[in-house]
Design a protein around this motif. Structure first.
Motif, PDB file in Angstrom:
ATOM      1  N   LYS A  22       0.811  -1.217   0.000  1.00 28.96           N
ATOM      2  CA  LYS A  22       0.000   0.000   0.000  1.00 28.96           C
ATOM      3  C   LYS A  22       0.846   1.270   0.000  1.00 28.96           C
ATOM      4  CE  LYS A  22      -3.886  -2.261   2.024  1.00 28.96           C
ATOM      5  NZ  LYS A  22      -5.262  -2.017   2.073  1.00 28.96           N
ATOM      6  N   MET A  23       2.155   1.130   0.138  1.00 29.34           N
ATOM      7  CA  MET A  23       3.060   2.287   0.146  1.00 29.34           C
ATOM      8  C   MET A  23       3.795   2.341  -1.188  1.00 29.34           C
ATOM      9  SD  MET A  23       2.667   3.495   3.124  1.00 29.34           S
ATOM     10  CE  MET A  23       2.184   3.087   4.757  1.00 29.34           C
ATOM     11  N   SER A  24       3.994   3.537  -1.703  1.00 25.99           N
ATOM     12  CA  SER A  24       4.736   3.684  -2.957  1.00 25.99           C
ATOM     13  C   SER A  24       6.227   3.456  -2.709  1.00 25.99           C
ATOM     14  CB  SER A  24       4.531   5.083  -3.533  1.00 25.99           C
ATOM     15  OG  SER A  24       5.202   6.046  -2.737  1.00 25.99           O
ATOM     16  N   PRO A  25       6.973   3.067  -3.741  1.00 22.42           N
ATOM     17  CA  PRO A  25       8.418   2.900  -3.561  1.00 22.42           C
ATOM     18  C   PRO A  25       9.077   4.179  -3.039  1.00 22.42           C
ATOM     19  CG  PRO A  25       7.745   1.901  -5.614  1.00 22.42           C
ATOM     20  CD  PRO A  25       6.547   2.636  -5.071  1.00 22.42           C
ATOM     21  N   GLY A  26       8.686   5.349  -3.570  1.00 22.20           N
ATOM     22  CA  GLY A  26       9.277   6.606  -3.110  1.00 22.20           C
ATOM     23  C   GLY A  26       9.050   6.852  -1.630  1.00 22.20           C
TER      24      GLY A  26
END
Length: 93
Positions: A22-26
């Motif tokens: 649910k978290m972006s790579p950035g």
């Protein structure tokens, strides 16, 4: 990815596999850099298909390295070469 994790488990390298979807790579990159983690290892599907792994040393400009996996998929030696300089500036107790 399982063979890479197995190899890390057999080495003396401490790691955390951040598989939060649910978290972006950035967001994850920033979070771990803020925590002071010195090395980021990136492995995506394209990297696996190209038999490569991307390693980034935090806080160092142009520190992105690509390790090409050989036939036995050993990448620990490449990681150790890149993390060795991190401890050089730390005084011993």
């Amino acid at each position: 990815i399982s063979p890479l994790i197995d190899e890390l488990n057999q080495s003396s390298i401490r790691y955390y596999f951040d598989d939060r979807s649910k978290m972006s790579p950035g967001f994850k990159f920033n979070e771990w850099e803020m925590k002071g983690v010195p090395i980021r290892i990136e492995v995506g599907m394209r990297d696996i298909n190209n038999n490569e792994i991307i390693i980034v040393r935090m806080g160092v400009i142009n520190s992105k390295s690509i390790i090409f996996l050989n036939s036995d998929n050993s990448f620990i030696s490449g990681i150790k070469i890149r993390i060795a300089p991190i401890g050089e500036g730390i005084p011993s107790k």
